[in-house]
Design an enzyme around this catalytic site. Sequence first.
Site, PDB file in Angstrom:
ATOM      1  N   GLU A 211       0.760  -1.183   0.103  1.00 56.57           N
ATOM      2  CA  GLU A 211      -0.016  -0.129   0.011  1.00 56.57           C
ATOM      3  C   GLU A 211       0.878   1.286   0.081  1.00 56.57           C
ATOM      4  O   GLU A 211       1.425   1.629   0.937  1.00 56.57           O
ATOM      5  CB  GLU A 211      -0.873   0.039   1.321  1.00 56.57           C
ATOM      6  CG  GLU A 211      -1.910  -1.388   1.262  1.00 56.57           C
ATOM      7  CD  GLU A 211      -3.200  -1.238   0.235  1.00 56.57           C
ATOM      8  OE1 GLU A 211      -3.276  -0.346  -0.273  1.00 56.57           O
ATOM      9  OE2 GLU A 211      -3.668  -2.203   0.001  1.00 56.57           O
ATOM     10  N   CYS A 245      -1.910   9.217   2.455  1.00 52.21           N
ATOM     11  CA  CYS A 245      -1.633   8.747   1.112  1.00 52.21           C
ATOM     12  C   CYS A 245      -2.404   9.343  -0.007  1.00 52.21           C
ATOM     13  O   CYS A 245      -2.233   9.327  -0.930  1.00 52.21           O
ATOM     14  CB  CYS A 245      -1.659   7.333   1.448  1.00 52.21           C
ATOM     15  SG  CYS A 245      -2.943   6.678   1.982  1.00 52.21           S
TER      16      CYS A 245
HETATM   17  P1  NAD Z   1       8.545   4.345   4.829  1.00 55.18           P
HETATM   18  O1  NAD Z   1       8.289   3.502   3.208  1.00 55.18           O
HETATM   19  O2  NAD Z   1       9.707   5.075   4.997  1.00 55.18           O
HETATM   20  O3  NAD Z   1       8.322   3.500   5.873  1.00 55.18           O
HETATM   21  C1  NAD Z   1       7.131   2.281   6.087  1.00 55.18           C
HETATM   22  C2  NAD Z   1       8.101   1.197   6.892  1.00 55.18           C
HETATM   23  O4  NAD Z   1       9.034   0.836   5.930  1.00 55.18           O
HETATM   24  C3  NAD Z   1       8.558   1.281   8.349  1.00 55.18           C
HETATM   25  O5  NAD Z   1       8.249   0.540   9.071  1.00 55.18           O
HETATM   26  C4  NAD Z   1       9.868   1.660   8.332  1.00 55.18           C
HETATM   27  O6  NAD Z   1      10.614   1.002   9.345  1.00 55.18           O
HETATM   28  C5  NAD Z   1      10.183   0.622   6.864  1.00 55.18           C
HETATM   29  N1  NAD Z   1      11.467   0.858   6.420  1.00 55.18           N
HETATM   30  C6  NAD Z   1      11.970   2.183   6.019  1.00 55.18           C
HETATM   31  N2  NAD Z   1      12.940   2.242   5.544  1.00 55.18           N
HETATM   32  C7  NAD Z   1      13.457   0.848   5.197  1.00 55.18           C
HETATM   33  C8  NAD Z   1      14.519   0.319   4.699  1.00 55.18           C
HETATM   34  N3  NAD Z   1      15.297   0.762   3.892  1.00 55.18           N
HETATM   35  N4  NAD Z   1      14.478  -1.009   4.382  1.00 55.18           N
HETATM   36  C9  NAD Z   1      13.472  -1.789   5.080  1.00 55.18           C
HETATM   37  N5  NAD Z   1      12.473  -1.267   5.788  1.00 55.18           N
HETATM   38  C10 NAD Z   1      12.193   0.142   5.753  1.00 55.18           C
HETATM   39  O7  NAD Z   1       7.146   5.119   4.521  1.00 55.18           O
HETATM   40  P2  NAD Z   1       6.508   6.184   5.885  1.00 55.18           P
HETATM   41  O8  NAD Z   1       7.616   7.457   5.575  1.00 55.18           O
HETATM   42  O9  NAD Z   1       6.448   5.809   6.991  1.00 55.18           O
HETATM   43  O10 NAD Z   1       5.200   6.542   4.994  1.00 55.18           O
HETATM   44  C11 NAD Z   1       5.032   7.609   3.969  1.00 55.18           C
HETATM   45  C12 NAD Z   1       4.655   6.800   2.653  1.00 55.18           C
HETATM   46  O11 NAD Z   1       3.538   5.815   3.110  1.00 55.18           O
HETATM   47  C13 NAD Z   1       3.919   7.674   1.746  1.00 55.18           C
HETATM   48  O12 NAD Z   1       4.504   7.481   0.506  1.00 55.18           O
HETATM   49  C14 NAD Z   1       2.648   7.523   1.621  1.00 55.18           C
HETATM   50  O13 NAD Z   1       1.822   7.910   0.640  1.00 55.18           O
HETATM   51  C15 NAD Z   1       2.453   5.999   2.086  1.00 55.18           C
HETATM   52  N6  NAD Z   1       1.309   5.770   2.394  1.00 55.18           N
HETATM   53  C16 NAD Z   1       0.380   4.941   2.012  1.00 55.18           C
HETATM   54  C17 NAD Z   1      -0.758   4.382   2.162  1.00 55.18           C
HETATM   55  C18 NAD Z   1      -1.669   3.512   1.439  1.00 55.18           C
HETATM   56  O14 NAD Z   1      -2.778   3.084   2.100  1.00 55.18           O
HETATM   57  N7  NAD Z   1      -1.487   3.174   0.432  1.00 55.18           N
HETATM   58  C19 NAD Z   1      -1.206   4.652   3.572  1.00 55.18           C
HETATM   59  C20 NAD Z   1      -0.262   5.849   4.252  1.00 55.18           C
HETATM   60  C21 NAD Z   1       0.890   6.066   3.746  1.00 55.18           C
END
Ligand code: NAD
Length: 439
Positions: A211, A245
């Site tokens: 997502e 998002c």
């Molecule tokens: P992110 O991708 O930075 O982090 C998400 C998860 O991934 C966290 O648990 C984090 O610890 C882990 N993570 C981060 N970097 C990593 C790496 N290098 N290797 C492995 N795991 C890693 O996302 P975010 O900044 O928390 O959220 C924002 C993003 O999420 C935006 O792009 C937003 O649009 C999206 N989002 C999507 C939805 C949806 O339902 N489609 C909902 C909310 C947010």
Amino acid sequence: MNMESEIDRVFALQQAHQWHLRTSTAEQRKDRLRRFREVLVKYEEEIRNALASDLGRPAEEPMPFELAVTLEDIDEAIEHLDEWMKPVPVQTSAPVGQAYMIYEPRGVVLVFGSWNFPISLLLTPMVPMIAAGNCVIAKPNELTPASSAVAAKIIREAFDEREVAVFEGGVDVANALLERPFDHIFLTGSPAVGKIVMAAAARHLASVTLELGGKCPAILDDSANFDTAVSEIGMGRMTNNGQTCLCVDYVALPESLRDPFVEALGNQWRDSFYDGETFMADRNSRMVNSRNFSRVKGYIDDAVARGARVAFGGNCDEENLTIEPTILLDTPLDALVMQEEIFGPVLPIVTYRDVSEVYTFIRKSGKPLGMNIFSERRDFIEDVLRNTSSGGVSVNGWARNWPESHLPFGGVNTSGTGRYHSIHGFRELSHERAVFEVI
Ligand code: NAD
């Protein structure tokens, strides 16, 4: 015990326990969901305080929005689980058989949540995981530590660790978890991390639900109900201070609508977020941290340096991590603010002579998670649908496809893969097993 061996211990427990859990009845799964519900409600006050601490979320909602979303999904799953779990018969082409599909759990599932709705985007996907009979390991987001701590407390109190366990931490913990051969991985996060998760899943041929985010447009034509469009887009940009998002990332409209739109939107935001001329930042969430504050401020600075005009707001306060609701005009399409997902309270407005110019831009920016169309003309709406792609679409309202629980919710390509909500979530977290019996 160090983190690696603790993960090994819990993962081994769950791998063994999944074979027990997959035989669970609807009633046993509903009991687990009822227990989950009970513990969630017990922690309402702590959830509210954690969201205020992590995101400056105002406390006036009678029930924190995030908690309400998870509770609704639990109630729906409890109501419909018997029906969802039933085998689905299909027609047979051979005369001597019967064919049907059964929904079995995927097995041991890993879930990562994002920080923007740090409670619900971790706990809500767990509802279909539990309903479908899976074991779950959850990793809350490290950028919202107070919410991470409450989510971990809730999980530990509601569940036996053989069924649902939690590991708090950052990228090191995420990567350690990704080494294990999970059956399914569910990420809510950025497209960049989506690629990392998909690559990790490929090592074990695990299935994934991603997502993700992207640039969600709002497109108006001159038949649109103007007041509705302004109020929905105004809310659609500012919900959670633009850190949602599905937030409207930019508006595309005919030139003749631009100035009235800017004026009406400015008035709406003044009513909502200002006391006279004073910006009242505490009426909304703030930017989650200084990195994201600087990123969004950088988008405004970059756009202005390339010739964009600030038509509303534009002031940034680094000490308090707040940015005024901001409208940008004349923004070049190659400015960062038109290239990256903004995830903040900044709204570029672009004009078009022919809507095909907007299609060209959307096709280059990656398929968005959501698209918002404002028009009273059927042919315009259908033209946009035919010429673009996105995870979901909302017509004459912002993101109205999301709360409609009968619709699947998810992205496509750059905005993700897989679906959830209601029966779609149950099926996403199940393996649809095809059975043919000769009779
Ligand atoms: P992110 O991708 O930075 O982090 C998400 C998860 O991934 C966290 O648990 C984090 O610890 C882990 N993570 C981060 N970097 C990593 C790496 N290098 N290797 C492995 N795991 C890693 O996302 P975010 O900044 O928390 O959220 C924002 C993003 O999420 C935006 O792009 C937003 O649009 C999206 N989002 C999507 C939805 C949806 O339902 N489609 C909902 C909310 C947010």
